[in-house]
Design a protein around this motif. Structure first.
Motif, PDB file in Angstrom:
ATOM      1  N   TYR A 169     -59.059 -37.968  16.798  1.00 47.25           N
ATOM      2  CA  TYR A 169     -58.241 -37.368  15.740  1.00 47.25           C
ATOM      3  C   TYR A 169     -56.748 -37.308  16.067  1.00 47.25           C
ATOM      4  N   GLY A 170     -56.382 -37.840  17.234  1.00 42.83           N
ATOM      5  CA  GLY A 170     -54.979 -37.792  17.612  1.00 42.83           C
ATOM      6  C   GLY A 170     -54.686 -36.565  18.449  1.00 42.83           C
ATOM      7  N   GLU A 171     -53.544 -36.572  19.112  1.00 42.90           N
ATOM      8  CA  GLU A 171     -53.208 -35.450  20.002  1.00 42.90           C
ATOM      9  C   GLU A 171     -53.046 -34.144  19.237  1.00 42.90           C
ATOM     10  N   ASP A 172     -52.630 -34.241  17.960  1.00 43.35           N
ATOM     11  CA  ASP A 172     -52.468 -33.028  17.152  1.00 43.35           C
ATOM     12  C   ASP A 172     -53.772 -32.752  16.400  1.00 43.35           C
ATOM     13  N   VAL A 173     -54.792 -32.340  17.136  1.00 44.88           N
ATOM     14  CA  VAL A 173     -56.103 -32.078  16.528  1.00 44.88           C
ATOM     15  C   VAL A 173     -56.018 -30.936  15.504  1.00 44.88           C
ATOM     16  N   PRO A 174     -55.309 -29.834  15.771  1.00 43.12           N
ATOM     17  CA  PRO A 174     -55.208 -28.778  14.756  1.00 43.12           C
ATOM     18  C   PRO A 174     -54.532 -29.285  13.473  1.00 43.12           C
ATOM     19  N   GLY A 175     -53.494 -30.159  13.610  1.00 40.57           N
ATOM     20  CA  GLY A 175     -52.832 -30.718  12.430  1.00 40.57           C
ATOM     21  C   GLY A 175     -53.793 -31.565  11.615  1.00 40.57           C
ATOM     22  N   TYR A 176     -54.618 -32.370  12.310  1.00 44.25           N
ATOM     23  CA  TYR A 176     -55.598 -33.194  11.594  1.00 44.25           C
ATOM     24  C   TYR A 176     -56.599 -32.308  10.862  1.00 44.25           C
ATOM     25  N   LEU A 177     -57.028 -31.229  11.514  1.00 40.81           N
ATOM     26  CA  LEU A 177     -57.981 -30.297  10.900  1.00 40.81           C
ATOM     27  C   LEU A 177     -57.376 -29.680   9.635  1.00 40.81           C
ATOM     28  N   ARG A 178     -56.097 -29.321   9.685  1.00 36.05           N
ATOM     29  CA  ARG A 178     -55.438 -28.732   8.514  1.00 36.05           C
ATOM     30  C   ARG A 178     -55.386 -29.735   7.360  1.00 36.05           C
ATOM     31  N   ARG A 179     -55.001 -30.972   7.666  1.00 37.15           N
ATOM     32  CA  ARG A 179     -54.914 -31.996   6.620  1.00 37.15           C
ATOM     33  C   ARG A 179     -56.284 -32.328   6.042  1.00 37.15           C
ATOM     34  N   ALA A 180     -57.302 -32.359   6.897  1.00 37.89           N
ATOM     35  CA  ALA A 180     -58.662 -32.655   6.429  1.00 37.89           C
ATOM     36  C   ALA A 180     -59.158 -31.563   5.492  1.00 37.89           C
ATOM     37  N   ARG A 181     -58.858 -30.315   5.810  1.00 39.84           N
ATOM     38  CA  ARG A 181     -59.255 -29.214   4.937  1.00 39.84           C
ATOM     39  C   ARG A 181     -58.567 -29.316   3.573  1.00 39.84           C
ATOM     40  N   GLU A 182     -57.261 -29.677   3.590  1.00 39.86           N
ATOM     41  CA  GLU A 182     -56.522 -29.827   2.326  1.00 39.86           C
ATOM     42  C   GLU A 182     -57.106 -30.959   1.489  1.00 39.86           C
ATOM     43  N   ILE A 197     -64.556 -31.908   9.955  1.00 44.69           N
ATOM     44  CA  ILE A 197     -64.120 -30.508  10.023  1.00 44.69           C
ATOM     45  C   ILE A 197     -65.113 -29.675  10.832  1.00 44.69           C
ATOM     46  N   GLY A 198     -66.411 -29.892  10.599  1.00 42.43           N
ATOM     47  CA  GLY A 198     -67.429 -29.155  11.341  1.00 42.43           C
ATOM     48  C   GLY A 198     -67.355 -29.443  12.825  1.00 42.43           C
ATOM     49  N   GLU A 199     -67.137 -30.694  13.191  1.00 39.47           N
ATOM     50  CA  GLU A 199     -67.070 -31.065  14.610  1.00 39.47           C
ATOM     51  C   GLU A 199     -65.901 -30.390  15.290  1.00 39.47           C
ATOM     52  N   ILE A 200     -64.731 -30.410  14.643  1.00 39.86           N
ATOM     53  CA  ILE A 200     -63.537 -29.809  15.258  1.00 39.86           C
ATOM     54  C   ILE A 200     -63.694 -28.297  15.347  1.00 39.86           C
ATOM     55  N   GLU A 201     -64.191 -27.684  14.265  1.00 40.19           N
ATOM     56  CA  GLU A 201     -64.353 -26.225  14.270  1.00 40.19           C
ATOM     57  C   GLU A 201     -65.361 -25.791  15.328  1.00 40.19           C
ATOM     58  N   ALA A 202     -66.473 -26.534  15.465  1.00 44.09           N
ATOM     59  CA  ALA A 202     -67.502 -26.172  16.451  1.00 44.09           C
ATOM     60  C   ALA A 202     -66.990 -26.306  17.880  1.00 44.09           C
ATOM     61  N   SER A 203     -66.055 -27.209  18.111  1.00 40.77           N
ATOM     62  CA  SER A 203     -65.534 -27.427  19.466  1.00 40.77           C
ATOM     63  C   SER A 203     -64.653 -26.286  19.932  1.00 40.77           C
ATOM     64  N   GLY A 204     -64.079 -25.542  18.986  1.00 43.27           N
ATOM     65  CA  GLY A 204     -63.162 -24.473  19.362  1.00 43.27           C
ATOM     66  C   GLY A 204     -61.903 -24.998  20.033  1.00 43.27           C
ATOM     67  N   TYR A 205     -61.505 -26.195  19.679  1.00 41.53           N
ATOM     68  CA  TYR A 205     -60.370 -26.853  20.336  1.00 41.53           C
ATOM     69  C   TYR A 205     -59.091 -26.043  20.178  1.00 41.53           C
ATOM     70  N   SER A 206     -58.346 -25.978  21.316  1.00 39.30           N
ATOM     71  CA  SER A 206     -56.981 -25.461  21.257  1.00 39.30           C
ATOM     72  C   SER A 206     -56.172 -26.151  22.341  1.00 39.30           C
ATOM     73  N   ARG A 207     -54.925 -26.380  22.080  1.00 34.38           N
ATOM     74  CA  ARG A 207     -54.079 -27.049  23.063  1.00 34.38           C
ATOM     75  C   ARG A 207     -53.878 -26.164  24.280  1.00 34.38           C
ATOM     76  N   GLU A 208     -53.865 -24.862  24.065  1.00 37.50           N
ATOM     77  CA  GLU A 208     -53.682 -23.925  25.168  1.00 37.50           C
ATOM     78  C   GLU A 208     -54.832 -24.039  26.169  1.00 37.50           C
TER      79      GLU A 208
END
Length: 568
Positions: A333-346, A212-223
């Motif tokens: 984490y797969g192409e849906d990185v935001p989806g993985y982040l949501r599931r990891a938080r849950e 979660i920390g890695e994804i959040e720090a990256s600021g990843y967005s598909r846009e």
């Protein structure tokens, strides 16, 4: 003799047998109420019982097949109320029950046994395994013979019989205990899972926090990925883009003048003057004026684009590096990185709440165990009272069966707590005063045990509504008044459900509403067993034979007296 059994429970209406030992072919039609099966010693009454046991899933042996034939066949027709069918079919057959279509409450059991011992079983034409047939047989027939007392000697059966005597409070406590036990067991299972996963849970917590920390720090967005891909494409082709934009600008407005913009502007001006002389040219003049304005806008934006566009190797490298970072996240984490982040938080939230769940489960288990103990005490007290009532009724029935000196008791035996309470029941008997008590399951005297079983069945507040009772040799070792008493009690049970008794005593046979005779004769040099239903004079002659071994005036008169006394 009238019987109320027609309105009750299961009725085995017919059994057909082919090529079973001495039985070449026989069909036995039975009635509700008490059915008596008689015949001379060695005539084949036991064969009939064997055929019925095989039909109900008993162990198949090749030697039961009549010599010289390829296979033995047994078929039984059971008439059941719809409610009973809906209850016993799924319980006995499982998923196969959906394939069985009982027509008008009729259940047809069929079994074949080949000369090499292979067996096939069918229920209403649907092939089933022998275990399924046996499970169904247990729910249709309760067989009591000198060597077949297992059902009523089974602890579960004894406990069910005792619990039928519980009052409303005891039954409610039993129901609540069973439900609460399942709930507490589920809580215990969940608690074991949480505790067993303790170290693994800590490792997963650390790993999820890292991800979660890695994804959040990256600021990843598909846009951002899409935007960077477009920018990279532009930076990689900057030279060609500069040339194309410059050429387009020169074509519109070259430095020496005379480009497309000037030509369109001049044409628009000419048409504007001409439209003053001919109004029909006005629309064309307007369109050219609009085109001239549009070209001016395009030229303005092209010059701005050229001002901004320049080859910047440093920017291209920065874009490539950023894209590599984002692509690496997608690889992990797969192409849906935001989806993985949501599931990891849950998942992280769920794991962090495990400690809270542990506390809740421990409290739920503790509270449930206290309530289970209270219910257990209530059930035990109710069962003590029920055991007293049951023993009194059985003792009364034993007297009626001329077992006055036999003592019966329902003993509660503590066991490991379970959904049905903290004890099992053991039916114990003392055959004579001063003799040691023995559990019913260990009692060796077959004839007396059959009568004890009969006394227990008569003691039931309600006989099993889905069972035909068969008593084989319940008359062993008795005669005279005792036989008369047993016959009357069998008739009494037959007024509540169907009963079949295999007997050699006329006092018992005379009480039956239906009488079947098994005989043996020689046909074409081979011994054959015949089975036939007898009525009227033929029945009277069979009773006379049973009384004295011969049919004469005295035995016939005695038989008539028996039939009058028994209601036949």
């Amino acid at each position: 003799m009238a019987s109320g059994a027609e309105d009750l429970s299961v009725v085995l209406s017919e059994i057909s047998v082919r090529n079973v030992a001495l039985i070449e072919s026989a069909t036995l039609r039975l009635s509700p109420g008490l059915n008596a099966v008689t015949g001379e010693t060695g005539a084949g009454k036991t064969l009939l019982a064997t055929a019925l046991q095989l039909l109900l899933g008993g162990r198949a042996r090749a030697e039961v097949v009549r010599a010289g034939t390829e296979r033995a066949e047994m078929e039984g027709f059971f008439e059941l109320p719809e409610g009973v069918l809906c209850e016993i079919l799924p319980a006995a057959l499982g998923d196969l029950a959906e394939e069985v279509e009982p027509g008008d409450g009729l259940l047809v059991l069929r079994r074949t046994i080949t000369a090499d011992g292979r067996s096939r079983c069918y229920v209403n034409g649907v092939s089933v395994g022998v275990r399924a047939l046996a499970a169904l047989g247990e729910r249709l027939v309760s067989y009591h013979g000198q060597r077949e007392q297992a059902r009523l000697a089974d602890p579960a059966e004894q406990l069910a019989l005792l619990d039928a005597f519980l009052g409303p409070e005891g039954l409610e406590a039993l129901r609540e205990r069973a439900e609460l036990w399942r709930s507490v067991e589920e809580a215990r299972r969940r608690l074991r899972e949480i505790r067993a996963a303790g170290e693994a849970r800590l490792r997963e917590l650390d790993f999820l926090r890292y991800q979660i920390g890695e994804i959040e720090a990256s600021g990843y967005s598909r846009e951002e990925v899409e935007r960077l891909l477009a920018e990279r494409e532009r930076l990689r082709n900057v030279t060609g883009l500069l040339e194309a934009a410059a050429s387009a600008t020169a074509a519109l407005a070259p430095e020496e003048g005379g480009g497309a913009l000037d030509a369109v502007s001049a044409a628009a001006a000419e048409l504007e003057r001409a439209s003053r002389m001919d109004g029909s040219l006005g629309p064309l003049a307007e369109r050219l004026a609009g085109a001239s304005a549009e070209l001016e806008d395009v030229l303005y934006e092209l010059r701005a684009y050229l001002d901004e566009l320049e080859a910047d190797p440093g920017r291209l490298e920065a874009v490539e590096n950023r894209l590599a970072e984002l692509r690496e996240l997608e690889r992990k984490y797969g192409e849906d990185v935001p989806g993985y982040l949501r599931r990891a938080r849950e998942r992280l939230l769920g794991l962090e709440r495990a400690d809270e769940e542990t506390g809740r489960l421990e409290e739920r288990i503790s509270r449930g165990e206290r309530r289970l103990a209270e219910l257990g005490e209530r059930i035990t007290a109710s069962r003590r009272e029920a055991a007293r009532h049951l023993a009194e009724r059985v003792q009364e029935n034993l007297k009626g069966l001329r077992l006055d000196r036999t003592l019966f008791r329902a003993e509660l035996v503590p066991v490991e707590p379970g959904p049905s309470g903290d004890e099992r029941v053991e039916f114990v008997i003392s055959p004579n005063p001063g003799e040691p008590e023995l559990p019913v399951r260990r009692y060796a005297s077959g004839g007396e045990l059959s009568r004890i079983m009969l006394a227990l069945r008569l003691a039931q507040r309600q006989p099993d509504p889905s069972v035909t009772y068969i008593f084989d040799e319940v008359d062993a070792g008795i005669g005279g008044e005792t036989a008369t008493a047993v016959g009357r009690r069998l008739r009494e049970l037959g007024e509540r459900c169907q009963v079949i008794t295999i007997t050699h005593l006329p006092q018992i046979a005379s009480e039956a509403s239906s009488h079947v005779v098994v005989s043996k004769e020689e046909v074409s040099g081979r011994t054959v067993t015949r089975i036939r239903r007898v009525e009227g004079e033929e029945r009277r002659r069979e009773l006379a034979r049973m009384l004295s071994g011969r049919v004469d005036r005295a035995s016939l008169a005695h038989a008539s007296n028996l039939l009058v006394g028994g209601g036949g």
